[in-house]
Design a protein around this motif. Structure first.
Motif, PDB file in Angstrom:
ATOM      1  N   ARG A  52     -63.481  42.312  77.446  1.00  0.00           N
ATOM      2  CA  ARG A  52     -64.210  41.142  78.539  1.00  0.00           C
ATOM      3  C   ARG A  52     -63.962  39.610  78.286  1.00  0.00           C
ATOM      4  NH1 ARG A  52     -67.943  45.632  76.645  1.00  0.00           N
ATOM      5  NH2 ARG A  52     -68.269  44.839  75.124  1.00  0.00           N
ATOM      6  N   ALA A  53     -63.186  39.606  76.610  1.00  0.00           N
ATOM      7  CA  ALA A  53     -63.732  38.269  75.967  1.00  0.00           C
ATOM      8  C   ALA A  53     -61.728  38.016  76.678  1.00  0.00           C
ATOM      9  CB  ALA A  53     -62.932  38.379  75.305  1.00  0.00           C
ATOM     10  N   LEU A  54     -60.957  38.331  78.056  1.00  0.00           N
ATOM     11  CA  LEU A  54     -59.885  37.608  77.957  1.00  0.00           C
ATOM     12  C   LEU A  54     -59.686  37.631  79.976  1.00  0.00           C
ATOM     13  CD1 LEU A  54     -57.236  40.672  77.330  1.00  0.00           C
ATOM     14  CD2 LEU A  54     -57.412  38.099  76.057  1.00  0.00           C
ATOM     15  N   ARG A  55     -59.311  36.377  79.531  1.00  0.00           N
ATOM     16  CA  ARG A  55     -59.116  36.052  81.245  1.00  0.00           C
ATOM     17  C   ARG A  55     -57.847  35.512  81.409  1.00  0.00           C
ATOM     18  NH1 ARG A  55     -62.279  30.227  80.912  1.00  0.00           N
ATOM     19  NH2 ARG A  55     -60.436  29.888  79.470  1.00  0.00           N
ATOM     20  N   PHE A  56     -57.102  35.803  83.035  1.00  0.00           N
ATOM     21  CA  PHE A  56     -55.413  35.804  82.804  1.00  0.00           C
ATOM     22  C   PHE A  56     -55.514  34.726  84.738  1.00  0.00           C
ATOM     23  CE2 PHE A  56     -52.718  37.114  85.277  1.00  0.00           C
ATOM     24  CZ  PHE A  56     -51.686  37.317  85.297  1.00  0.00           C
ATOM     25  N   ASP A  57     -55.115  33.771  84.209  1.00  0.00           N
ATOM     26  CA  ASP A  57     -55.088  32.893  85.715  1.00  0.00           C
ATOM     27  C   ASP A  57     -54.267  32.856  86.642  1.00  0.00           C
ATOM     28  OD1 ASP A  57     -52.862  32.180  83.980  1.00  0.00           O
ATOM     29  OD2 ASP A  57     -53.697  29.912  83.816  1.00  0.00           O
ATOM     30  N   GLY A  58     -52.914  34.352  86.319  1.00  0.00           N
ATOM     31  CA  GLY A  58     -52.358  34.149  86.781  1.00  0.00           C
ATOM     32  C   GLY A  58     -51.208  34.685  86.643  1.00  0.00           C
ATOM     33  N   GLU A  59     -50.535  33.896  85.329  1.00  0.00           N
ATOM     34  CA  GLU A  59     -49.792  33.448  84.718  1.00  0.00           C
ATOM     35  C   GLU A  59     -50.133  33.899  83.045  1.00  0.00           C
ATOM     36  OE1 GLU A  59     -47.921  29.403  85.088  1.00  0.00           O
ATOM     37  OE2 GLU A  59     -47.371  29.531  87.247  1.00  0.00           O
ATOM     38  N   THR A  60     -51.010  33.120  82.404  1.00  0.00           N
ATOM     39  CA  THR A  60     -51.559  33.338  81.029  1.00  0.00           C
ATOM     40  C   THR A  60     -52.513  34.049  80.665  1.00  0.00           C
ATOM     41  OG1 THR A  60     -52.212  31.012  80.966  1.00  0.00           O
ATOM     42  CG2 THR A  60     -49.730  31.109  80.670  1.00  0.00           C
ATOM     43  N   TYR A  61     -52.724  34.444  79.804  1.00  0.00           N
ATOM     44  CA  TYR A  61     -54.182  34.867  79.023  1.00  0.00           C
ATOM     45  C   TYR A  61     -54.212  34.441  78.195  1.00  0.00           C
ATOM     46  CZ  TYR A  61     -53.656  39.818  81.124  1.00  0.00           C
ATOM     47  OH  TYR A  61     -53.197  41.194  82.257  1.00  0.00           O
ATOM     48  N   SER A  62     -56.027  34.053  78.115  1.00  0.00           N
ATOM     49  CA  SER A  62     -56.788  33.326  77.183  1.00  0.00           C
ATOM     50  C   SER A  62     -57.962  33.962  76.785  1.00  0.00           C
ATOM     51  CB  SER A  62     -56.119  31.565  77.643  1.00  0.00           C
ATOM     52  OG  SER A  62     -57.408  31.704  78.855  1.00  0.00           O
ATOM     53  N   PHE A  63     -58.788  33.103  75.997  1.00  0.00           N
ATOM     54  CA  PHE A  63     -59.886  33.622  75.355  1.00  0.00           C
ATOM     55  C   PHE A  63     -61.029  32.756  76.159  1.00  0.00           C
ATOM     56  CE2 PHE A  63     -58.472  35.730  71.274  1.00  0.00           C
ATOM     57  CZ  PHE A  63     -58.685  37.050  71.876  1.00  0.00           C
ATOM     58  N   LYS A  64     -61.933  33.584  76.587  1.00  0.00           N
ATOM     59  CA  LYS A  64     -62.805  32.859  77.522  1.00  0.00           C
ATOM     60  C   LYS A  64     -63.833  32.541  76.375  1.00  0.00           C
ATOM     61  CE  LYS A  64     -62.730  36.276  81.001  1.00  0.00           C
ATOM     62  NZ  LYS A  64     -64.640  36.905  81.192  1.00  0.00           N
ATOM     63  N   LEU A  65     -64.418  30.859  75.766  1.00  0.00           N
ATOM     64  CA  LEU A  65     -65.110  30.858  74.555  1.00  0.00           C
ATOM     65  C   LEU A  65     -65.882  30.628  75.186  1.00  0.00           C
ATOM     66  CD1 LEU A  65     -62.683  26.669  74.207  1.00  0.00           C
ATOM     67  CD2 LEU A  65     -62.314  29.179  73.588  1.00  0.00           C
ATOM     68  N   THR A  66     -67.603  31.031  74.614  1.00  0.00           N
ATOM     69  CA  THR A  66     -68.435  30.614  74.234  1.00  0.00           C
ATOM     70  C   THR A  66     -68.794  29.209  75.138  1.00  0.00           C
ATOM     71  OG1 THR A  66     -68.432  29.471  72.170  1.00  0.00           O
ATOM     72  CG2 THR A  66     -68.843  31.530  72.452  1.00  0.00           C
ATOM     73  N   VAL A  67     -70.334  29.272  75.054  1.00  0.00           N
ATOM     74  CA  VAL A  67     -70.916  27.538  75.938  1.00  0.00           C
ATOM     75  C   VAL A  67     -70.544  26.427  74.659  1.00  0.00           C
ATOM     76  CG1 VAL A  67     -72.539  29.115  77.262  1.00  0.00           C
ATOM     77  CG2 VAL A  67     -73.257  28.594  75.092  1.00  0.00           C
TER      78      VAL A  67
END
Length: 267
Positions: A52-67
């Motif tokens: 649930r915390a992962l984000r993929f922009d089409g090239e790389t994964y990153s963590f979704k940061l909190t507010v």
């Protein structure tokens, strides 16, 4: 290829919960492919949280940061939740290596610590001699030895120089609103009447070392000017924040931004 490390490199260890500035807040936290695959395959409730915390922009994964811009796995005590639950080997490359950096130039493999890390800045400024660089065999080299010429950088601490630096650094992309405010506040402060010459020399030597990977692109004179102006700005900022925090804050704004380095080199 000869490995070079600054003389304080071996003394580094993360301050963890004692650090006033966590590296797990305010930065995009990229996840390398191998670690992302591991997180995506992990079973159990923690695996569900990671996905649930992962984000993929089409090239790389990153963590979704909190507010408030924090890593979702940063605990309130400043420690990473993933280490006690999964072990250090479960960290992504950037989390495992930060604040270390590695670059190559002139037959050297340059290993160092980014000064946006509070502990790295403290260790650099704590030394009382000229900054030295150690090879893997223990040989100690100065920046002069590395460059093959004697280097001397002296600051110009005048109101005119302060205003020129403010205008130049205002061209950069700010890391946050507070940086712009800090620059403007400098206009109201008188130039420092004195400064720690040893600390200034160690800081500027290190800034040149940090940018040696750009030597061919910009040339030595631009690197030396970049370091002198960085050191001057740090001294001006230090009148408000203290030297260590000023150096850390400068690094946070400039050292990790290729675009900001390019702007300052060419302005």
């Amino acid at each position: 290829m000869t490995e070079l490390r600054p003389d304080f490199y071996g003394d580094f260890s993360c301050k963890a919960s004692a650090c006033r500035h966590t590296c797990c807040r305010g930065w995009e936290i990229e996840i390398d492919e191998d670690t992302a695959r591991y997180y995506l395959s992990l079973e159990g409730s923690l695996g569900d949280e990671l996905r649930r915390a992962l984000r993929f922009d089409g090239e790389t994964y990153s963590f979704k940061l909190t507010v408030d811009g924090r890593c979702p796995f940063l605990r309130e005590d400043g420690l990473c939740r993933l280490i006690p639950e999964l072990g250090e080997d479960a960290l992504s490359d950037i989390c495992a290596l930060h604040p270390r950096f590695f670059a190559k130039n002139r037959g050297f493999e340059l290993c160092g610590l980014g000064l946006a890390c509070e502990r790295a800045a403290e260790l650099l400024l704590a030394g009382r001699g000229r900054l030295g660089f150690l090879t893997e065999t223990g040989e100690r080299l100065s920046l002069d030895d590395i460059l093959g010429r004697k280097i001397s950088i002296e600051p110009t601490l005048t109101g005119k120089e302060r205003d020129r630096l403010i205008a130049k650094y205002a061209l950069c992309e700010p890391i946050d609103d507070a940086w712009e405010s800090q620059l403007e506040e400098l206009r109201t402060l008188p130039p420092p009447k004195s400064y720690d010459r040893v600390a200034f020399g160690r800081a500027t030597d290190y800034i040149v070392f940090r940018r040696l990977e750009d030597l061919e692109e910009y040339g030595l004179q631009k690197l030396l000017l970049f370091a002198r102006e960085a050191g001057e700005l740090v001294l001006f900022l230090a009148e408000k924040t203290g030297l260590c925090e000023a150096l850390r804050r400068w690094s946070e704004e400039i050292e990790y931004s290729t675009e900001n380095v390019r702007i300052l080199m060419n302005a």
